[in-house]
Design a protein around this motif. Structure first.
Motif, mmCIF file in Angstrom:
data_model
loop_
_atom_site.group_PDB
_atom_site.id
_atom_site.type_symbol
_atom_site.label_atom_id
_atom_site.label_comp_id
_atom_site.label_asym_id
_atom_site.label_seq_id
_atom_site.Cartn_x
_atom_site.Cartn_y
_atom_site.Cartn_z
ATOM 1 N N LEU A 97 0.821 -1.211 0.000
ATOM 2 C CA LEU A 97 0.000 0.000 0.000
ATOM 3 C C LEU A 97 0.854 1.259 0.000
ATOM 4 N N HIS A 98 1.937 1.237 0.770
ATOM 5 C CA HIS A 98 2.778 2.436 0.841
ATOM 6 C C HIS A 98 3.660 2.577 -0.394
ATOM 7 N N ALA A 99 3.971 1.484 -1.048
ATOM 8 C CA ALA A 99 4.660 1.577 -2.339
ATOM 9 C C ALA A 99 3.731 2.264 -3.340
ATOM 10 N N ARG A 100 2.488 1.857 -3.350
ATOM 11 C CA ARG A 100 1.494 2.472 -4.242
ATOM 12 C C ARG A 100 1.335 3.961 -3.910
ATOM 13 N N ALA A 101 1.265 4.272 -2.615
ATOM 14 C CA ALA A 101 1.136 5.670 -2.203
ATOM 15 C C ALA A 101 2.361 6.484 -2.620
ATOM 16 N N ALA A 102 3.538 5.879 -2.515
ATOM 17 C CA ALA A 102 4.759 6.580 -2.938
ATOM 18 C C ALA A 102 4.703 6.898 -4.429
ATOM 19 N N ARG A 103 4.286 5.931 -5.226
ATOM 20 C CA ARG A 103 4.174 6.162 -6.681
ATOM 21 C C ARG A 103 3.138 7.247 -6.968
ATOM 22 N N ARG A 104 1.992 7.176 -6.307
ATOM 23 C CA ARG A 104 0.935 8.180 -6.519
ATOM 24 C C ARG A 104 1.397 9.562 -6.068
ATOM 25 N N SER A 105 2.406 9.590 -5.175
ATOM 26 C CA SER A 105 2.952 10.854 -4.685
ATOM 27 C C SER A 105 4.146 11.322 -5.506
ATOM 28 N N GLY A 106 4.477 10.592 -6.579
ATOM 29 C CA GLY A 106 5.520 11.045 -7.495
ATOM 30 C C GLY A 106 6.832 10.286 -7.454
ATOM 31 N N ALA A 107 6.930 9.211 -6.694
ATOM 32 C CA ALA A 107 8.191 8.451 -6.639
ATOM 33 C C ALA A 107 8.473 7.794 -7.988
ATOM 34 N N THR A 108 9.726 7.839 -8.391
ATOM 35 C CA THR A 108 10.148 7.203 -9.638
ATOM 36 C C THR A 108 10.461 5.738 -9.382
ATOM 37 N N TRP A 109 10.579 4.979 -10.462
ATOM 38 C CA TRP A 109 10.982 3.571 -10.324
ATOM 39 C C TRP A 109 12.373 3.482 -9.703
ATOM 40 N N GLU A 110 13.249 4.398 -10.064
ATOM 41 C CA GLU A 110 14.605 4.408 -9.511
ATOM 42 C C GLU A 110 14.572 4.627 -7.995
ATOM 43 N N GLU A 111 13.727 5.549 -7.541
ATOM 44 C CA GLU A 111 13.605 5.783 -6.102
ATOM 45 C C GLU A 111 13.026 4.560 -5.389
ATOM 46 N N MET A 112 12.060 3.926 -6.011
ATOM 47 C CA MET A 112 11.474 2.723 -5.425
ATOM 48 C C MET A 112 12.546 1.641 -5.265
ATOM 49 N N GLN A 113 13.351 1.436 -6.306
ATOM 50 C CA GLN A 113 14.413 0.431 -6.242
ATOM 51 C C GLN A 113 15.461 0.805 -5.210
ATOM 52 N N ALA A 114 15.763 2.097 -5.073
ATOM 53 C CA ALA A 114 16.736 2.525 -4.068
ATOM 54 C C ALA A 114 16.259 2.167 -2.659
ATOM 55 N N VAL A 115 14.960 2.302 -2.416
ATOM 56 C CA VAL A 115 14.409 1.910 -1.121
ATOM 57 C C VAL A 115 14.540 0.402 -0.932
ATOM 58 N N VAL A 116 14.233 -0.363 -1.962
ATOM 59 C CA VAL A 116 14.375 -1.823 -1.885
ATOM 60 C C VAL A 116 15.838 -2.182 -1.609
ATOM 61 N N SER A 117 16.752 -1.499 -2.269
ATOM 62 C CA SER A 117 18.176 -1.780 -2.067
ATOM 63 C C SER A 117 18.608 -1.483 -0.632
ATOM 64 N N LEU A 118 18.133 -0.382 -0.069
ATOM 65 C CA LEU A 118 18.444 -0.072 1.325
ATOM 66 C C LEU A 118 17.847 -1.119 2.264
ATOM 67 N N ALA A 119 16.608 -1.484 2.021
ATOM 68 C CA ALA A 119 15.944 -2.484 2.863
ATOM 69 C C ALA A 119 16.663 -3.829 2.771
ATOM 70 N N TYR A 120 17.151 -4.151 1.584
ATOM 71 C CA TYR A 120 17.894 -5.408 1.378
ATOM 72 C C TYR A 120 19.105 -5.494 2.306
#
Length: 151
Positions: A97-120
């Motif tokens: 849900l928060h990934a979806r909210a981030a995208r709806r708030s303007g997050a790019t695919w690159e930013e989404m992946q950067a978050v995944v990389s940090l979480a990893y």
């Protein structure tokens, strides 16, 4: 994305109607619709049940959520990216849900992946796999929504 829903007529029949006289249910629901695009079933259930049985607590919950979710020092996109990462590292389903909210708030695919990389770094391969899956599902959902909009 499939979302199980609660029979709100049954909830009202058994528990009672939403009773917060200060904030209408439609207004509470709109905050979630604006952020995510819909009211997630668990949130709809909390609004209905707590709104019927303890509307003062519901009001406090929503005030705390708004204060924490929208601090003056972060824009909505940044807040949603951080919450996505926090939930992802714990492999909690709210990450979707928060990934979806981030995208709806303007997050790019690159930013989404950067978050995944940090979480990893803190959650390992299961987090990397789930994060990639969430991003892929979002891409699929957005592609479908664009295709449906052009029909």
């Amino acid at each position: 994305m499939a979302h199980a829903s609660v029979d709100m007529d049954a909830v009202r029949s058994e528990i009672g109607s939403y009773a917060d006289t200060r904030t209408p249910l439609t207004e509470r629901e709109q905050d979630y619709k604006d952020l995510i695009g819909f009211v997630p079933p668990r949130i709809a259930a909390r609004l209905a049940v707590t709104g019927a049985l303890d509307p003062d607590l519901l009001s406090l919950q929503e005030e705390a959520r708004l204060r924490a979710m929208y601090p003056a020092c972060f824009d909505t996109k940044t807040s949603q990216l951080m919450v996505f990462g926090m939930l992802l590292v714990k492999l909690l389903d709210g990450a979707v849900l928060h990934a979806r909210a981030a995208r709806r708030s303007g997050a790019t695919w690159e930013e989404m992946q950067a978050v995944v990389s940090l979480a990893y770094l803190f959650g390992g391969m299961p987090v990397a796999n789930r994060g990639a899956e969430i991003i892929a599902q979002l891409a699929e959902s957005e592609s479908k929504e664009r295709a449906d909009a052009t029909v």
